[in-house]
Design a protein around this motif. Sequence first.
Motif, PDB file in Angstrom:
ATOM      1  N   SER A  46       2.186  -6.413  -6.822  1.00 24.80           N
ATOM      2  CA  SER A  46       1.278  -7.269  -5.841  1.00 24.80           C
ATOM      3  C   SER A  46       2.191  -8.041  -5.130  1.00 24.80           C
ATOM      4  O   SER A  46       2.828  -8.879  -5.633  1.00 24.80           O
ATOM      5  N   LEU A  47       2.198  -7.945  -3.846  1.00 26.77           N
ATOM      6  CA  LEU A  47       2.808  -8.781  -2.832  1.00 26.77           C
ATOM      7  C   LEU A  47       2.008  -9.545  -1.802  1.00 26.77           C
ATOM      8  O   LEU A  47       1.025  -8.964  -1.376  1.00 26.77           O
ATOM      9  N   LEU A  48       2.484 -10.795  -1.607  1.00 29.16           N
ATOM     10  CA  LEU A  48       1.966 -11.328  -0.451  1.00 29.16           C
ATOM     11  C   LEU A  48       2.536 -10.795   0.911  1.00 29.16           C
ATOM     12  O   LEU A  48       3.892 -10.487   0.675  1.00 29.16           O
ATOM     13  N   ILE A  49       1.898 -10.630   1.746  1.00 29.71           N
ATOM     14  CA  ILE A  49       2.367  -9.893   3.056  1.00 29.71           C
ATOM     15  C   ILE A  49       2.521 -10.712   4.407  1.00 29.71           C
ATOM     16  O   ILE A  49       1.067 -11.372   4.628  1.00 29.71           O
ATOM     17  N   ASP A  50       3.193 -10.686   5.111  1.00 29.61           N
ATOM     18  CA  ASP A  50       3.233 -11.264   6.454  1.00 29.61           C
ATOM     19  C   ASP A  50       3.180  -9.767   7.362  1.00 29.61           C
ATOM     20  O   ASP A  50       4.191  -9.159   7.405  1.00 29.61           O
ATOM     21  N   THR A  51       2.372  -9.816   8.325  1.00 27.62           N
ATOM     22  CA  THR A  51       1.983  -8.815   8.927  1.00 27.62           C
ATOM     23  C   THR A  51       2.737  -9.007  10.609  1.00 27.62           C
ATOM     24  O   THR A  51       2.214 -10.053  11.077  1.00 27.62           O
ATOM     25  N   HIS A  52       3.632  -8.506  11.089  1.00 32.10           N
ATOM     26  CA  HIS A  52       4.047  -8.743  12.477  1.00 32.10           C
ATOM     27  C   HIS A  52       3.913  -7.494  13.139  1.00 32.10           C
ATOM     28  O   HIS A  52       4.254  -6.488  12.878  1.00 32.10           O
ATOM     29  N   VAL A  53       3.029  -7.937  14.532  1.00 35.20           N
ATOM     30  CA  VAL A  53       2.736  -6.843  15.608  1.00 35.20           C
ATOM     31  C   VAL A  53       3.348  -7.152  16.680  1.00 35.20           C
ATOM     32  O   VAL A  53       3.603  -8.104  17.274  1.00 35.20           O
ATOM     33  N   ARG A  54       4.033  -5.833  17.042  1.00 36.68           N
ATOM     34  CA  ARG A  54       4.785  -5.933  18.593  1.00 36.68           C
ATOM     35  C   ARG A  54       4.259  -4.620  19.448  1.00 36.68           C
ATOM     36  O   ARG A  54       3.476  -3.882  18.499  1.00 36.68           O
ATOM     37  N   GLU A  55       4.508  -4.474  20.570  1.00 38.70           N
ATOM     38  CA  GLU A  55       4.072  -3.407  21.434  1.00 38.70           C
ATOM     39  C   GLU A  55       4.298  -1.995  20.525  1.00 38.70           C
ATOM     40  O   GLU A  55       3.435  -1.147  20.563  1.00 38.70           O
ATOM     41  N   ASP A  56       5.621  -2.082  20.207  1.00 40.10           N
ATOM     42  CA  ASP A  56       5.881  -0.799  19.428  1.00 40.10           C
ATOM     43  C   ASP A  56       5.788  -0.600  18.147  1.00 40.10           C
ATOM     44  O   ASP A  56       6.423   0.527  17.524  1.00 40.10           O
ATOM     45  N   ALA A  57       5.575  -1.644  17.391  1.00 39.20           N
ATOM     46  CA  ALA A  57       5.586  -1.419  15.874  1.00 39.20           C
ATOM     47  C   ALA A  57       4.755  -2.717  15.269  1.00 39.20           C
ATOM     48  O   ALA A  57       4.280  -3.622  15.852  1.00 39.20           O
ATOM     49  N   LEU A  58       3.891  -2.161  14.293  1.00 37.11           N
ATOM     50  CA  LEU A  58       3.514  -2.840  13.084  1.00 37.11           C
ATOM     51  C   LEU A  58       4.399  -2.922  11.943  1.00 37.11           C
ATOM     52  O   LEU A  58       4.607  -1.878  11.435  1.00 37.11           O
ATOM     53  N   THR A  59       4.783  -3.858  11.491  1.00 35.86           N
ATOM     54  CA  THR A  59       5.852  -4.231  10.426  1.00 35.86           C
ATOM     55  C   THR A  59       5.209  -5.336   9.269  1.00 35.86           C
ATOM     56  O   THR A  59       4.868  -6.325   9.657  1.00 35.86           O
ATOM     57  N   LEU A  60       5.414  -4.683   8.043  1.00 31.00           N
ATOM     58  CA  LEU A  60       4.728  -5.461   6.924  1.00 31.00           C
ATOM     59  C   LEU A  60       6.253  -6.228   6.247  1.00 31.00           C
ATOM     60  O   LEU A  60       7.216  -5.547   6.012  1.00 31.00           O
ATOM     61  N   PHE A  61       5.983  -7.381   6.016  1.00 34.11           N
ATOM     62  CA  PHE A  61       7.045  -8.006   5.250  1.00 34.11           C
ATOM     63  C   PHE A  61       6.278  -8.567   3.811  1.00 34.11           C
ATOM     64  O   PHE A  61       5.461  -9.152   3.984  1.00 34.11           O
ATOM     65  N   GLY A  62       7.247  -8.366   2.636  1.00 30.19           N
ATOM     66  CA  GLY A  62       6.473  -8.529   1.425  1.00 30.19           C
ATOM     67  C   GLY A  62       7.243  -9.625   0.433  1.00 30.19           C
ATOM     68  O   GLY A  62       8.476  -9.682   0.878  1.00 30.19           O
ATOM     69  N   PHE A  63       6.605 -10.462   0.001  1.00 36.44           N
ATOM     70  CA  PHE A  63       7.169 -11.230  -1.029  1.00 36.44           C
ATOM     71  C   PHE A  63       6.512 -11.430  -2.021  1.00 36.44           C
ATOM     72  O   PHE A  63       5.139 -11.449  -2.467  1.00 36.44           O
ATOM     73  N   ILE A  64       7.262 -11.762  -3.259  1.00 33.68           N
ATOM     74  CA  ILE A  64       6.996 -11.527  -4.515  1.00 33.68           C
ATOM     75  C   ILE A  64       6.125 -13.000  -4.941  1.00 33.68           C
ATOM     76  O   ILE A  64       5.307 -12.799  -6.046  1.00 33.68           O
ATOM     77  N   ASP A  65       6.384 -14.176  -4.355  1.00 37.61           N
ATOM     78  CA  ASP A  65       5.470 -15.556  -4.460  1.00 37.61           C
ATOM     79  C   ASP A  65       5.598 -16.062  -3.191  1.00 37.61           C
ATOM     80  O   ASP A  65       6.197 -15.835  -2.300  1.00 37.61           O
ATOM     81  N   ALA A  66       4.546 -17.143  -3.428  1.00 27.96           N
ATOM     82  CA  ALA A  66       4.278 -17.939  -2.165  1.00 27.96           C
ATOM     83  C   ALA A  66       5.468 -18.786  -1.487  1.00 27.96           C
ATOM     84  O   ALA A  66       5.562 -18.920  -0.225  1.00 27.96           O
ATOM     85  N   LEU A  67       6.288 -19.398  -2.465  1.00 29.83           N
ATOM     86  CA  LEU A  67       7.472 -20.153  -2.014  1.00 29.83           C
ATOM     87  C   LEU A  67       8.616 -19.276  -0.997  1.00 29.83           C
ATOM     88  O   LEU A  67       8.953 -19.743  -0.129  1.00 29.83           O
ATOM     89  N   GLU A  68       8.736 -18.030  -1.492  1.00 33.37           N
ATOM     90  CA  GLU A  68       9.535 -17.203  -0.628  1.00 33.37           C
ATOM     91  C   GLU A  68       8.801 -16.927   0.602  1.00 33.37           C
ATOM     92  O   GLU A  68       9.560 -17.120   1.614  1.00 33.37           O
ATOM     93  N   GLN A  69       7.660 -16.852   0.612  1.00 33.38           N
ATOM     94  CA  GLN A  69       6.970 -16.499   1.938  1.00 33.38           C
ATOM     95  C   GLN A  69       6.910 -17.605   2.746  1.00 33.38           C
ATOM     96  O   GLN A  69       7.218 -17.473   4.000  1.00 33.38           O
ATOM     97  N   GLN A  70       6.868 -18.871   2.126  1.00 31.50           N
ATOM     98  CA  GLN A  70       6.869 -20.225   3.125  1.00 31.50           C
ATOM     99  C   GLN A  70       8.416 -20.440   3.689  1.00 31.50           C
ATOM    100  O   GLN A  70       8.183 -20.898   4.748  1.00 31.50           O
ATOM    101  N   TRP A  71       9.365 -19.903   2.811  1.00 31.77           N
ATOM    102  CA  TRP A  71      10.576 -20.165   3.361  1.00 31.77           C
ATOM    103  C   TRP A  71      10.795 -19.135   4.445  1.00 31.77           C
ATOM    104  O   TRP A  71      11.442 -19.316   5.503  1.00 31.77           O
TER     105      TRP A  71
END
Length: 128
Positions: A46-71
């Motif tokens: 299970s990963l926390l995800i940040d979704t980044h949308v640009r004109e040419d791409a939809l990219t997912l960035f995953g994090f094992i915990d909330a602290l890493e995602q906050q950083w």
Amino acid sequence: MIAKLSGILDSVSQGVLILDVNGVGYEVHASARTIGRAGQHGDTLSLLIDTHVREDALTLFGFIDALEQQWFRLLYSVQGVGPKAALAILSACPLERIGFAIASGDATALRQAEGVGPKLATRIVTEL
């Protein structure tokens, strides 16, 4: 936006995980820390995800915990720091060391990350 994914770890290669969620394989970019803690092929993940949308791409960035995602979000908020550079910093420096480096003005610690030069490291330390 995608905020969390849970599924089966399908594969791992150079900073990217493939997470199988009910038969759909999501490509998720992650730090070395997250990849190291993700498990092996076939493990549930299970990963926390940040979704980044640009004109040419939809990219997912995953994090094992909330602290890493906050950083990640904090680093990404600095002008000139893109998501790949933020992940590189998270991969090169332990989370505890990043905070100490910023607080003490130690830009050299951040320069260990691939793609982070002296100007960018100094900007991160100064802005944060």
